[in-house]
Enzyme design. Structure first.
Site, PDB file in Angstrom:
ATOM      1  N   GLU A 149      12.126 -12.330 -17.137  1.00  0.00           N
ATOM      2  CA  GLU A 149      12.034 -11.405 -18.274  1.00  0.00           C
ATOM      3  C   GLU A 149      13.321 -11.404 -19.097  1.00  0.00           C
ATOM      4  OE1 GLU A 149      10.815  -7.512 -16.977  1.00  0.00           O
ATOM      5  OE2 GLU A 149       9.213  -8.341 -15.761  1.00  0.00           O
ATOM      6  N   ALA A 209       4.076  -5.303 -10.425  1.00  0.00           N
ATOM      7  CA  ALA A 209       5.161  -5.127  -9.446  1.00  0.00           C
ATOM      8  C   ALA A 209       6.435  -5.804  -9.946  1.00  0.00           C
ATOM      9  CB  ALA A 209       4.706  -5.666  -8.096  1.00  0.00           C
ATOM     10  N   ARG A 210       6.626  -7.058  -9.581  1.00  0.00           N
ATOM     11  CA  ARG A 210       7.769  -7.826 -10.050  1.00  0.00           C
ATOM     12  C   ARG A 210       7.313  -9.257 -10.320  1.00  0.00           C
ATOM     13  NH1 ARG A 210       9.867  -3.820 -11.396  1.00  0.00           N
ATOM     14  NH2 ARG A 210      11.821  -2.905 -10.711  1.00  0.00           N
ATOM     15  N   ARG A 267       2.863  -4.309   4.723  1.00  0.00           N
ATOM     16  CA  ARG A 267       3.739  -4.666   5.855  1.00  0.00           C
ATOM     17  C   ARG A 267       3.263  -3.969   7.130  1.00  0.00           C
ATOM     18  NH1 ARG A 267       9.433  -3.292   3.407  1.00  0.00           N
ATOM     19  NH2 ARG A 267       8.006  -1.944   2.294  1.00  0.00           N
ATOM     20  N   HIS A 294       6.370  -5.250 -19.720  1.00  0.00           N
ATOM     21  CA  HIS A 294       6.933  -4.366 -18.683  1.00  0.00           C
ATOM     22  C   HIS A 294       6.862  -2.887 -19.110  1.00  0.00           C
ATOM     23  CE1 HIS A 294       9.845  -4.462 -15.009  1.00  0.00           C
ATOM     24  NE2 HIS A 294       9.126  -3.351 -15.018  1.00  0.00           N
ATOM     25  N   PHE A 312       0.849  -1.208   0.000  1.00  0.00           N
ATOM     26  CA  PHE A 312       0.000   0.000   0.000  1.00  0.00           C
ATOM     27  C   PHE A 312       0.879   1.251   0.000  1.00  0.00           C
ATOM     28  CE2 PHE A 312      -3.719   2.470   1.879  1.00  0.00           C
ATOM     29  CZ  PHE A 312      -4.497   2.356   0.734  1.00  0.00           C
ATOM     30  N   GLY A 313       1.875   1.206  -0.890  1.00  0.00           N
ATOM     31  CA  GLY A 313       2.744   2.375  -1.067  1.00  0.00           C
ATOM     32  C   GLY A 313       2.136   3.336  -2.074  1.00  0.00           C
ATOM     33  N   ARG A 314       3.021   4.163  -2.633  1.00  0.00           N
ATOM     34  CA  ARG A 314       2.553   5.238  -3.536  1.00  0.00           C
ATOM     35  C   ARG A 314       1.747   4.716  -4.721  1.00  0.00           C
ATOM     36  NH1 ARG A 314       8.144   7.617  -2.275  1.00  0.00           N
ATOM     37  NH2 ARG A 314       8.680   5.499  -2.819  1.00  0.00           N
ATOM     38  N   ILE A 315       2.275   3.677  -5.395  1.00  0.00           N
ATOM     39  CA  ILE A 315       1.599   3.210  -6.621  1.00  0.00           C
ATOM     40  C   ILE A 315       0.272   2.552  -6.267  1.00  0.00           C
ATOM     41  CG2 ILE A 315       1.792   1.684  -8.640  1.00  0.00           C
ATOM     42  CD1 ILE A 315       4.868   2.157  -8.515  1.00  0.00           C
ATOM     43  N   GLY A 358       5.014  -0.542 -17.425  1.00  0.00           N
ATOM     44  CA  GLY A 358       4.439   0.237 -16.317  1.00  0.00           C
ATOM     45  C   GLY A 358       4.725   1.726 -16.376  1.00  0.00           C
TER      46      GLY A 358
HETATM   47  C1  DGY Z   1      10.589   0.369 -11.919  1.00  0.00           C
HETATM   48  O1  DGY Z   1      10.748   1.585 -11.919  1.00  0.00           O
HETATM   49  O2  DGY Z   1      10.715  -0.319 -10.896  1.00  0.00           O
HETATM   50  C2  DGY Z   1      10.253  -0.278 -13.222  1.00  0.00           C
HETATM   51  O3  DGY Z   1       9.642  -1.501 -13.025  1.00  0.00           O
HETATM   52  C3  DGY Z   1      11.500  -0.445 -14.056  1.00  0.00           C
HETATM   53  O4  DGY Z   1      12.497  -0.954 -13.248  1.00  0.00           O
END
Ligand code: DGY
Length: 324
Positions: free
Chosen positions: A272, A242-243, A181, A290, A157-160, A292
């Protein structure tokens, strides 16, 4: 001879940023824009005062412990920095910065885009039309799901995540739940009308759209496991901006194939640029490469943010965005 700090950009950046950096530093570009290997990155550690890597560069102990290391700052292009071994950087006294804030809304937009694409079957519809298979309008054609009144469950629940919550609530009329967290302040919860759910197991079992916004790394590896996918509602969808390694991709393929969940929207992958072949043949998943933060404006803002960190560091001022 120039006394300006020697900087390496490991990938090409926008022309505006490359031009800006060239006015302040002795900049080396990776002209071919092909990812650098470990040996090249290790050699660069001895040749430059700072290197500016991205998510495609693995900066581990082997790379950082190059002999006669000259690099004192790793100015990461990106907010996520799980590709850099921060503990080793600290141990070796190498400073590390990242680029928060500037990509928040752009990445949240992409999470919303994926939610809509999956629930409104946009990729599938476009494939049908381009494939010449559309036979015309009919009341039961390619029906998706409405998002209004459904619950968006955010993991992290951060900025994004908070930007995604704002857009989902105000533009799509969704309800907001989250797990993180730490529990957010009452003011933040009130701003987003967000309900804290104390366990990931409960969040995945009760929400309609699960969107991942936690950092990568060992603590979140396969957080979305086969077991958690089994807990999700059959109508639920999973969104990952995210990842990749946060999701067990093989387990996700199984869940999507068996229609145990309704769909998924992915912008990131475990290995990736490789994508699990099982995902490629499924219609109930939307796959983006990817993207984002990939707008002209944001990629320039990210580069300028790295520039601010480099300029502060070499002027002897504190980093704007220190992560080590
Ligand atoms: C980020 O800013 O984390 C993007 O996924 C590229 O790394």
């Amino acid at each position: 001879m120039s006394a300006r700090p020697r900087i390496l950009l490991t990938r090409r950046w926008t022309a505006e940023v490359e031009k800006h950096l060239a006015q302040h530093f002795d900049v080396t570009l990776n002209e071919g824009d092909v990812p650098m290997g470990a040996a090249q990155l290790r050699a660069a550690m001895s040749q430059f005062d700072a290197i500016c890597p991205t998510v495609t560069d693995r900066i581990d102990r082997e790379v950082m412990s190059a002999p006669d290391r000259r690099v004192r700052l790793i100015g990461n292009f990106g907010v996520g920095f799980n590709h850099i071994d921060i503990e080793v950087a600290r141990e070796l006294g190498i400073s590390v910065s990242n680029t928060p804030d500037v990509l928040t809304d752009t990445t949240a937009d992409l999470a919303i885009l994926l939610m809509l694409m999956v629930t409104r079957r946009a990729g599938e519809g476009e494939r049908e039309l381009r494939g010449g298979k559309w036979t015309g309008w009919r009341p039961t054609h390619m029906m998706g799901q409405s998002l209004a009144g459904k619950t968006l469950g955010l993991i992290g629940f951060g900025r994004i995540a908070q930007s995604t919550a704002r857009k989902a609530r105000l533009a799509l009329d969704m309800r907001i739940a989250y797990n993180g967290r730490r529990r957010a302040s009452q003011a933040v919860e009130a701003e987003h009308q967000a309900t804290f759910i104390d366990s990931v197991d409960e969040l995945v079992a009760t929400c309609d759209v699960i969107s991942l916004h936690c950092p990568g790394g060992a603590a979140t590896h396969h957080l979305i496991s086969a077991e958690r996918l089994r807990r999700m509602k059959p109508s639920a969808v999973l969104i990952n901006t995210a990842r990749g390694p946060v999701v067990d991709e093989a387990a996700l393929v199984e869940a999507l194939q068996a229609r145990r969940i309704a769909g998924a929207g992915l912008d990131v992958y475990e290995a990736e640029p490789k994508v699990h072949p099982g995902l490629l043949s499924l219609d109930n998943v939307v796959l983006l490469p990817h993207l984002g933060s990939a707008t002209q404006e944001t990629r320039t803002d990210m580069g300028m943010r790295v520039a601010q960190n480099l300029e502060a560091f070499f002027a002897g001022r504190p980093l704007r965005d220190p992560v080590a």
